[in-house]
Design a protein around this motif. Sequence first.
Motif, PDB file in Angstrom:
ATOM      1  N   PRO A 144       4.499  -2.741  21.894  1.00  0.00           N
ATOM      2  CA  PRO A 144       3.685  -1.555  22.166  1.00  0.00           C
ATOM      3  C   PRO A 144       3.281  -0.776  20.922  1.00  0.00           C
ATOM      4  O   PRO A 144       2.177  -0.232  20.858  1.00  0.00           O
ATOM      5  N   GLU A 145       4.160  -0.720  19.926  1.00  0.00           N
ATOM      6  CA  GLU A 145       3.823   0.058  18.723  1.00  0.00           C
ATOM      7  C   GLU A 145       2.670  -0.565  17.937  1.00  0.00           C
ATOM      8  O   GLU A 145       1.970   0.137  17.192  1.00  0.00           O
ATOM      9  N   ASP A 146       2.442  -1.868  18.110  1.00  0.00           N
ATOM     10  CA  ASP A 146       1.312  -2.517  17.437  1.00  0.00           C
ATOM     11  C   ASP A 146       0.023  -2.414  18.252  1.00  0.00           C
ATOM     12  O   ASP A 146      -1.075  -2.567  17.706  1.00  0.00           O
ATOM     13  N   TYR A 147       0.160  -2.196  19.561  1.00  0.00           N
ATOM     14  CA  TYR A 147      -1.001  -2.075  20.457  1.00  0.00           C
ATOM     15  C   TYR A 147      -0.837  -0.808  21.298  1.00  0.00           C
ATOM     16  O   TYR A 147      -0.566  -0.873  22.499  1.00  0.00           O
ATOM     17  N   PRO A 148      -1.017   0.352  20.659  1.00  0.00           N
ATOM     18  CA  PRO A 148      -0.800   1.614  21.366  1.00  0.00           C
ATOM     19  C   PRO A 148      -1.860   1.910  22.426  1.00  0.00           C
ATOM     20  O   PRO A 148      -1.634   2.727  23.310  1.00  0.00           O
ATOM     21  N   THR A 149      -3.013   1.244  22.330  1.00  0.00           N
ATOM     22  CA  THR A 149      -4.087   1.459  23.305  1.00  0.00           C
ATOM     23  C   THR A 149      -4.260   0.227  24.190  1.00  0.00           C
ATOM     24  O   THR A 149      -4.445  -0.883  23.674  1.00  0.00           O
ATOM     25  N   VAL A 150      -4.184   0.428  25.501  1.00  0.00           N
ATOM     26  CA  VAL A 150      -4.473  -0.641  26.462  1.00  0.00           C
ATOM     27  C   VAL A 150      -5.456  -0.086  27.483  1.00  0.00           C
ATOM     28  O   VAL A 150      -5.183   0.911  28.152  1.00  0.00           O
ATOM     29  N   LEU A 151      -6.601  -0.728  27.586  1.00  0.00           N
ATOM     30  CA  LEU A 151      -7.665  -0.312  28.491  1.00  0.00           C
ATOM     31  C   LEU A 151      -7.714  -1.286  29.663  1.00  0.00           C
ATOM     32  O   LEU A 151      -7.840  -2.499  29.462  1.00  0.00           O
ATOM     33  N   ILE A 152      -7.596  -0.756  30.869  1.00  0.00           N
ATOM     34  CA  ILE A 152      -7.544  -1.588  32.076  1.00  0.00           C
ATOM     35  C   ILE A 152      -8.775  -1.287  32.931  1.00  0.00           C
ATOM     36  O   ILE A 152      -9.117  -0.122  33.152  1.00  0.00           O
ATOM     37  N   PHE A 153      -9.423  -2.347  33.397  1.00  0.00           N
ATOM     38  CA  PHE A 153     -10.631  -2.197  34.212  1.00  0.00           C
ATOM     39  C   PHE A 153     -10.478  -2.998  35.498  1.00  0.00           C
ATOM     40  O   PHE A 153     -10.124  -4.181  35.465  1.00  0.00           O
ATOM     41  N   ALA A 154     -10.754  -2.344  36.631  1.00  0.00           N
ATOM     42  CA  ALA A 154     -10.665  -3.024  37.928  1.00  0.00           C
ATOM     43  C   ALA A 154     -11.744  -2.491  38.850  1.00  0.00           C
ATOM     44  O   ALA A 154     -12.093  -1.310  38.805  1.00  0.00           O
ATOM     45  N   THR A 155     -12.264  -3.375  39.696  1.00  0.00           N
ATOM     46  CA  THR A 155     -13.224  -2.960  40.716  1.00  0.00           C
ATOM     47  C   THR A 155     -12.818  -3.555  42.059  1.00  0.00           C
ATOM     48  O   THR A 155     -12.335  -4.681  42.130  1.00  0.00           O
ATOM     49  N   GLY A 156     -13.012  -2.764  43.117  1.00  0.00           N
ATOM     50  CA  GLY A 156     -12.750  -3.240  44.466  1.00  0.00           C
ATOM     51  C   GLY A 156     -11.353  -3.788  44.647  1.00  0.00           C
ATOM     52  O   GLY A 156     -10.366  -3.200  44.183  1.00  0.00           O
ATOM     53  N   SER A 157     -11.260  -4.951  45.300  1.00  0.00           N
ATOM     54  CA  SER A 157      -9.951  -5.568  45.541  1.00  0.00           C
ATOM     55  C   SER A 157      -9.352  -6.144  44.264  1.00  0.00           C
ATOM     56  O   SER A 157      -8.204  -6.613  44.267  1.00  0.00           O
ATOM     57  N   ALA A 172       3.903   0.784  29.158  1.00  0.00           N
ATOM     58  CA  ALA A 172       2.848   1.812  29.128  1.00  0.00           C
ATOM     59  C   ALA A 172       3.379   3.131  28.589  1.00  0.00           C
ATOM     60  O   ALA A 172       2.679   3.830  27.844  1.00  0.00           O
ATOM     61  N   ASN A 173       4.607   3.459  28.949  1.00  0.00           N
ATOM     62  CA  ASN A 173       5.181   4.739  28.504  1.00  0.00           C
ATOM     63  C   ASN A 173       5.544   4.729  27.024  1.00  0.00           C
ATOM     64  O   ASN A 173       5.882   5.776  26.453  1.00  0.00           O
ATOM     65  N   LYS A 174       5.466   3.576  26.377  1.00  0.00           N
ATOM     66  CA  LYS A 174       5.729   3.477  24.946  1.00  0.00           C
ATOM     67  C   LYS A 174       4.440   3.419  24.135  1.00  0.00           C
ATOM     68  O   LYS A 174       4.474   3.302  22.908  1.00  0.00           O
ATOM     69  N   ARG A 175       3.311   3.496  24.840  1.00  0.00           N
ATOM     70  CA  ARG A 175       2.006   3.442  24.189  1.00  0.00           C
ATOM     71  C   ARG A 175       1.351   4.825  24.292  1.00  0.00           C
ATOM     72  O   ARG A 175       1.607   5.584  25.219  1.00  0.00           O
TER      73      ARG A 175
END
Length: 272
Positions: A144-157, A172-175
């Motif tokens: 997590p410390e190397d990838y502090p940003t994670v962008l999640i995309f979802a639509t519908g089901s 997630a709580n470490k980012r």
Amino acid sequence: MSILRRLPLRRLTRHHLRSRRFATLAAVRQDTTVWTPTPISLIEPAAESLFHISIDVSDSPDLVSSHTRAGQYLQLRVPDVEKPSFLAIASPPSLATARGAFEFLVKSVSGSTAELLCGLKKGDVVELSQVMGNGFNTDKIDPPEDYPTVLIFATGSGISPIRSLIESGFGANKRSDVRLYYGARNLKRMAYQDRFKDWEASGVRVVPVLSQPDNSWSGESGYVQSAFVKANQIYSPKGTGAVLCGQKQMTEEVTSILVADGVSSEKILKNF
């Protein structure tokens, strides 16, 4: 004349042999699928045209152990219907281990196996294949410390395997910046709203995006890719990962936007 008569016969023979060979191969492939009868333990509406379905796999340890990562899926058959439905598992692997259950978010599409499934009731028996697919390989966005940003995309089901990801835990709580852009037509079509608070508590900021909201809606509207571009917040492309699930157009457009912003395509995770 004898030669002319033989030519069509030779072509026909080759065609039949080729068709028979393909049919045999298809039958072999089909026969390799192991189907396990399992009962439905819960079925209820999750949103408009969407159903929450829980299936009891407590007597099927091989099935339970085959679910190892969020984003995996399986095939499901309903009685007297030959064509199976492919369904992403919405619950985290830990739920199967702890409670002996697989949970699904199923969209009822007219004329499909999914529609028949949504019409069943508690106690009805369906057949499941072994769990399939590699799921979301979150090792690519660790630690997590190397990838502090994670962008999640979802639509519908497409939120179904994303729920599994969030509830499986990926640090997630470490980012410092984890965002879920979740798109639906309106709030009636948006499943899992009752889980948003828990997801936020785990470190995921939920950004609902409605494409056809009513006049009372004050949040983001349009499409998730537009909402993301509007925010325009990628602080460190090299330290950014992404997870995508949903409509093909959305995943392609979001991928293009992220890559153009400097995010490595290898850090953009999909479950297929």
